[in-house]
Design a protein around this motif. Sequence first.
Motif, PDB file in Angstrom:
ATOM      1  N   VAL A 100      39.130  34.070  36.410  1.00 41.64           N
ATOM      2  CA  VAL A 100      37.772  33.880  36.936  1.00 41.64           C
ATOM      3  C   VAL A 100      37.775  34.011  38.453  1.00 41.64           C
ATOM      4  CG1 VAL A 100      35.889  32.213  37.207  1.00 41.64           C
ATOM      5  CG2 VAL A 100      36.975  32.519  34.975  1.00 41.64           C
ATOM      6  N   SER A 101      38.747  33.399  39.132  1.00 40.62           N
ATOM      7  CA  SER A 101      38.770  33.468  40.599  1.00 40.62           C
ATOM      8  C   SER A 101      39.034  34.891  41.081  1.00 40.62           C
ATOM      9  CB  SER A 101      39.799  32.497  41.177  1.00 40.62           C
ATOM     10  OG  SER A 101      41.107  32.899  40.862  1.00 40.62           O
ATOM     11  N   THR A 102      39.836  35.639  40.362  1.00 35.60           N
ATOM     12  CA  THR A 102      40.093  37.032  40.731  1.00 35.60           C
ATOM     13  C   THR A 102      38.825  37.860  40.606  1.00 35.60           C
ATOM     14  OG1 THR A 102      42.403  36.849  40.048  1.00 35.60           O
ATOM     15  CG2 THR A 102      41.498  39.067  40.203  1.00 35.60           C
ATOM     16  N   VAL A 132      50.814  38.386  31.036  1.00 40.86           N
ATOM     17  CA  VAL A 132      50.187  39.705  30.859  1.00 40.86           C
ATOM     18  C   VAL A 132      48.712  39.644  31.272  1.00 40.86           C
ATOM     19  CG1 VAL A 132      49.508  41.438  29.147  1.00 40.86           C
ATOM     20  CG2 VAL A 132      51.812  40.464  29.099  1.00 40.86           C
ATOM     21  N   VAL A 133      48.028  38.572  30.916  1.00 38.99           N
ATOM     22  CA  VAL A 133      46.613  38.417  31.282  1.00 38.99           C
ATOM     23  C   VAL A 133      46.478  38.315  32.802  1.00 38.99           C
ATOM     24  CG1 VAL A 133      44.594  36.894  31.113  1.00 38.99           C
ATOM     25  CG2 VAL A 133      45.952  37.397  29.071  1.00 38.99           C
ATOM     26  N   ARG A 134      47.345  37.535  33.449  1.00 36.79           N
ATOM     27  CA  ARG A 134      47.283  37.422  34.914  1.00 36.79           C
ATOM     28  C   ARG A 134      47.560  38.767  35.575  1.00 36.79           C
ATOM     29  NH1 ARG A 134      50.061  32.705  33.534  1.00 36.79           N
ATOM     30  NH2 ARG A 134      52.028  33.594  34.233  1.00 36.79           N
ATOM     31  N   LEU A 135      48.521  39.504  35.042  1.00 36.72           N
ATOM     32  CA  LEU A 135      48.811  40.835  35.579  1.00 36.72           C
ATOM     33  C   LEU A 135      47.627  41.783  35.381  1.00 36.72           C
ATOM     34  CD1 LEU A 135      52.531  41.239  34.497  1.00 36.72           C
ATOM     35  CD2 LEU A 135      51.665  40.923  36.828  1.00 36.72           C
ATOM     36  N   ALA A 136      46.946  41.661  34.259  1.00 38.73           N
ATOM     37  CA  ALA A 136      45.748  42.475  34.028  1.00 38.73           C
ATOM     38  C   ALA A 136      44.658  42.130  35.046  1.00 38.73           C
ATOM     39  CB  ALA A 136      45.238  42.285  32.607  1.00 38.73           C
ATOM     40  N   ALA A 137      44.499  40.853  35.344  1.00 37.87           N
ATOM     41  CA  ALA A 137      43.518  40.442  36.356  1.00 37.87           C
ATOM     42  C   ALA A 137      43.905  41.010  37.720  1.00 37.87           C
ATOM     43  CB  ALA A 137      43.414  38.916  36.417  1.00 37.87           C
ATOM     44  N   ASP A 138      45.198  40.965  38.053  1.00 33.05           N
ATOM     45  CA  ASP A 138      45.663  41.570  39.311  1.00 33.05           C
ATOM     46  C   ASP A 138      45.361  43.064  39.324  1.00 33.05           C
ATOM     47  OD1 ASP A 138      46.673  39.126  40.172  1.00 33.05           O
ATOM     48  OD2 ASP A 138      48.759  39.611  39.645  1.00 33.05           O
ATOM     49  N   GLY A 139      45.605  43.714  38.208  1.00 28.12           N
ATOM     50  CA  GLY A 139      45.332  45.145  38.101  1.00 28.12           C
ATOM     51  C   GLY A 139      43.856  45.452  38.271  1.00 28.12           C
ATOM     52  N   TYR A 140      42.999  44.603  37.708  1.00 25.27           N
ATOM     53  CA  TYR A 140      41.558  44.781  37.871  1.00 25.27           C
ATOM     54  C   TYR A 140      41.197  44.681  39.351  1.00 25.27           C
ATOM     55  CZ  TYR A 140      36.628  43.668  38.048  1.00 25.27           C
ATOM     56  OH  TYR A 140      35.302  43.659  38.384  1.00 25.27           O
ATOM     57  N   SER A 195      34.538  51.832  31.703  1.00 27.56           N
ATOM     58  CA  SER A 195      33.423  51.802  30.750  1.00 27.56           C
ATOM     59  C   SER A 195      32.918  50.392  30.474  1.00 27.56           C
ATOM     60  CB  SER A 195      33.840  52.476  29.441  1.00 27.56           C
ATOM     61  OG  SER A 195      34.945  51.783  28.889  1.00 27.56           O
ATOM     62  N   GLU A 196      33.746  49.368  30.719  1.00 25.70           N
ATOM     63  CA  GLU A 196      33.323  47.988  30.490  1.00 25.70           C
ATOM     64  C   GLU A 196      32.799  47.375  31.779  1.00 25.70           C
ATOM     65  OE1 GLU A 196      36.034  46.234  26.950  1.00 25.70           O
ATOM     66  OE2 GLU A 196      36.971  46.298  28.909  1.00 25.70           O
ATOM     67  N   THR A 197      31.791  46.549  31.657  1.00 29.14           N
ATOM     68  CA  THR A 197      31.314  45.825  32.837  1.00 29.14           C
ATOM     69  C   THR A 197      32.360  44.782  33.219  1.00 29.14           C
ATOM     70  OG1 THR A 197      30.204  44.065  31.608  1.00 29.14           O
ATOM     71  CG2 THR A 197      28.914  46.084  32.066  1.00 29.14           C
ATOM     72  N   PRO A 198      32.356  44.336  34.479  1.00 33.25           N
ATOM     73  CA  PRO A 198      33.302  43.281  34.865  1.00 33.25           C
ATOM     74  C   PRO A 198      33.153  42.024  34.007  1.00 33.25           C
ATOM     75  CG  PRO A 198      32.329  44.275  36.811  1.00 33.25           C
ATOM     76  CD  PRO A 198      31.603  44.846  35.624  1.00 33.25           C
ATOM     77  N   GLN A 199      31.924  41.694  33.632  1.00 31.72           N
ATOM     78  CA  GLN A 199      31.711  40.491  32.814  1.00 31.72           C
ATOM     79  C   GLN A 199      32.365  40.637  31.439  1.00 31.72           C
ATOM     80  OE1 GLN A 199      29.269  42.256  34.379  1.00 31.72           O
ATOM     81  NE2 GLN A 199      28.719  40.852  36.021  1.00 31.72           N
ATOM     82  N   VAL A 200      32.260  41.813  30.852  1.00 28.34           N
ATOM     83  CA  VAL A 200      32.866  42.043  29.537  1.00 28.34           C
ATOM     84  C   VAL A 200      34.389  42.007  29.646  1.00 28.34           C
ATOM     85  CG1 VAL A 200      33.190  43.780  27.714  1.00 28.34           C
ATOM     86  CG2 VAL A 200      30.896  43.306  28.598  1.00 28.34           C
TER      87      VAL A 200
END
Length: 185
Positions: free
Chosen positions: A96-98, A147-155, A168-173
Amino acid sequence: MNTTAYNRPKQPEQVRRALLEAAVALAEEQGLGGITVQAVAERAGVTKGGLFHHFANKQALIDAVFDFMLEQMEETLDRLMAEDSGHGCFTRAYVVSTFECCDQALSGQALTISMVTDPALRRRWGKWIDDRLVRHADTDSDPRLRVVRLAADGYWFARVLHEGDHGSETPQVLQARLIAMTREA
């Protein structure tokens, strides 16, 4: 010349915060090169001597700005974790903070992106995140949460590099999908 700096009452914490906020704003607008002693002092409405009273040199100022940003992130994480508990609570707060950081005008992107090329900042970030992971090992040591934290970093990194292309996905999705993954881990 700004003469109010000489006449105002001494408020060292307010002056220090104004200097830090001025440095963040300049980094956002102009990159790290925009953080000069003169520019930061002018933006904050203080003399260069006033800046040097709080920070010995430009590097000390940059280090303090980085620490300031980490403190802000820590406050956000603490606030979010106060509303959550259990398995994956740190990772959910991190996600969420990312995503919030990506939406804020003064997200410190110039400084945080400089971690890629600055070994000292990279080490400081690594120590900061490692300390949090040790602190939250009981709830967030699952490799799937990493893996989820790394995905957030990647985002975050993708948003910095590709300002207009969010996929294709919104940031909220995408955020909701990552949060759901923390509950499945």
